[in-house]
Scaffold this motif. Sequence first.
Motif, PDB file in Angstrom:
ATOM      1  N   LYS A  92      22.170-111.069 -18.278  1.00 36.30           N
ATOM      2  CA  LYS A  92      21.172-110.262 -18.978  1.00 36.30           C
ATOM      3  C   LYS A  92      19.751-110.607 -18.528  1.00 36.30           C
ATOM      4  N   LEU A  93      19.496-111.884 -18.279  1.00 36.04           N
ATOM      5  CA  LEU A  93      18.150-112.257 -17.828  1.00 36.04           C
ATOM      6  C   LEU A  93      17.882-111.774 -16.409  1.00 36.04           C
ATOM      7  N   ARG A  94      18.894-111.778 -15.543  1.00 31.65           N
ATOM      8  CA  ARG A  94      18.693-111.214 -14.195  1.00 31.65           C
ATOM      9  C   ARG A  94      18.346-109.732 -14.293  1.00 31.65           C
ATOM     10  N   SER A  95      19.032-109.026 -15.174  1.00 33.16           N
ATOM     11  CA  SER A  95      18.764-107.605 -15.377  1.00 33.16           C
ATOM     12  C   SER A  95      17.359-107.387 -15.930  1.00 33.16           C
ATOM     13  N   LYS A  96      16.987-108.201 -16.903  1.00 30.19           N
ATOM     14  CA  LYS A  96      15.653-108.077 -17.515  1.00 30.19           C
ATOM     15  C   LYS A  96      14.559-108.423 -16.494  1.00 30.19           C
ATOM     16  N   ALA A  97      14.817-109.423 -15.642  1.00 31.18           N
ATOM     17  CA  ALA A  97      13.844-109.794 -14.606  1.00 31.18           C
ATOM     18  C   ALA A  97      13.647-108.641 -13.630  1.00 31.18           C
ATOM     19  N   ALA A  98      14.736-107.969 -13.263  1.00 28.69           N
ATOM     20  CA  ALA A  98      14.625-106.819 -12.355  1.00 28.69           C
ATOM     21  C   ALA A  98      13.824-105.698 -13.014  1.00 28.69           C
ATOM     22  N   GLU A  99      14.071-105.452 -14.294  1.00 28.53           N
ATOM     23  CA  GLU A  99      13.314-104.427 -15.017  1.00 28.53           C
ATOM     24  C   GLU A  99      11.842-104.809 -15.119  1.00 28.53           C
ATOM     25  N   PHE A 100      11.566-106.089 -15.297  1.00 33.13           N
ATOM     26  CA  PHE A 100      10.182-106.552 -15.368  1.00 33.13           C
ATOM     27  C   PHE A 100       9.474-106.314 -14.033  1.00 33.13           C
ATOM     28  N   LYS A 101      10.138-106.670 -12.941  1.00 27.90           N
ATOM     29  CA  LYS A 101       9.542-106.479 -11.611  1.00 27.90           C
ATOM     30  C   LYS A 101       9.274-105.009 -11.314  1.00 27.90           C
ATOM     31  N   GLU A 102      10.127-104.135 -11.853  1.00 25.61           N
ATOM     32  CA  GLU A 102       9.957-102.693 -11.651  1.00 25.61           C
ATOM     33  C   GLU A 102       8.944-102.093 -12.624  1.00 25.61           C
ATOM     34  N   GLY A 103       8.448-102.886 -13.543  1.00 26.03           N
ATOM     35  CA  GLY A 103       7.470-102.406 -14.509  1.00 26.03           C
ATOM     36  C   GLY A 103       8.071-101.685 -15.705  1.00 26.03           C
ATOM     37  N   LYS A 104       9.384-101.763 -15.883  1.00 17.18           N
ATOM     38  CA  LYS A 104      10.051-101.091 -16.993  1.00 17.18           C
ATOM     39  C   LYS A 104       9.982-101.903 -18.284  1.00 17.18           C
ATOM     40  N   VAL A 105       9.728-103.211 -18.147  1.00 25.88           N
ATOM     41  CA  VAL A 105       9.693-104.122 -19.286  1.00 25.88           C
ATOM     42  C   VAL A 105       8.383-104.903 -19.216  1.00 25.88           C
ATOM     43  N   SER A 106       7.745-105.081 -20.348  1.00 22.96           N
ATOM     44  CA  SER A 106       6.476-105.807 -20.379  1.00 22.96           C
ATOM     45  C   SER A 106       6.688-107.308 -20.178  1.00 22.96           C
ATOM     46  N   GLU A 107       5.616-107.984 -19.792  1.00 26.26           N
ATOM     47  CA  GLU A 107       5.665-109.443 -19.647  1.00 26.26           C
ATOM     48  C   GLU A 107       6.009-110.088 -20.989  1.00 26.26           C
ATOM     49  N   GLU A 108       5.425-109.569 -22.047  1.00 20.89           N
ATOM     50  CA  GLU A 108       5.676-110.111 -23.389  1.00 20.89           C
ATOM     51  C   GLU A 108       7.154-110.010 -23.758  1.00 20.89           C
ATOM     52  N   SER A 109       7.766-108.865 -23.467  1.00 18.90           N
ATOM     53  CA  SER A 109       9.184-108.675 -23.766  1.00 18.90           C
ATOM     54  C   SER A 109      10.053-109.606 -22.920  1.00 18.90           C
ATOM     55  N   PHE A 110       9.696-109.768 -21.665  1.00 19.19           N
ATOM     56  CA  PHE A 110      10.466-110.637 -20.783  1.00 19.19           C
ATOM     57  C   PHE A 110      10.372-112.094 -21.238  1.00 19.19           C
TER      58      PHE A 110
END
Length: 143
Positions: A92-110
């Motif tokens: 799940k964290l690998r997935s969230k990290a990929a979403e963060f890098k793509e700008g789909k998830v905020s830094e705060e959420s990550f």
Amino acid sequence: MNELDQFMKHELRVKKYARYTDDFVIVSDNRACLESLVPQISEFLHTQLALSLHPNKVSIRKYRQGVDFLGYGILPNHIKVRTKTRRRIFRKLRSKAAEFKEGKVSEESFRASICSYLGVLSHADAHELGEELQNLFWPQQFF
């Protein structure tokens, strides 16, 4: 589920009982006692709450074998994070990290996700696992 708690404590007089949502564990040094509780609990769940025990999740184990409860392996002298839980956290964290890098998830959420999983690990003897998680997902290149 309060009804189940009351039944366990007041009717069955179970001393060492813990429940979280729909998972529960009973600890006793008397195997026969534990075996006699299973049908009573099953009957109560069926008649009073219209629920049933999962046939593959009821087990009576020796104390030294530990118990699988809420994603942890609880053993006499320590608590381990289950392998399945560990894999799920990292996936799940690998997935969230990929979403963060793509700008789909905020830094705060990550960051909140990382902190949440570190909180899960804090309940177990998992210091090294927490360090590994931080080294993989908390590096400065993400921020």
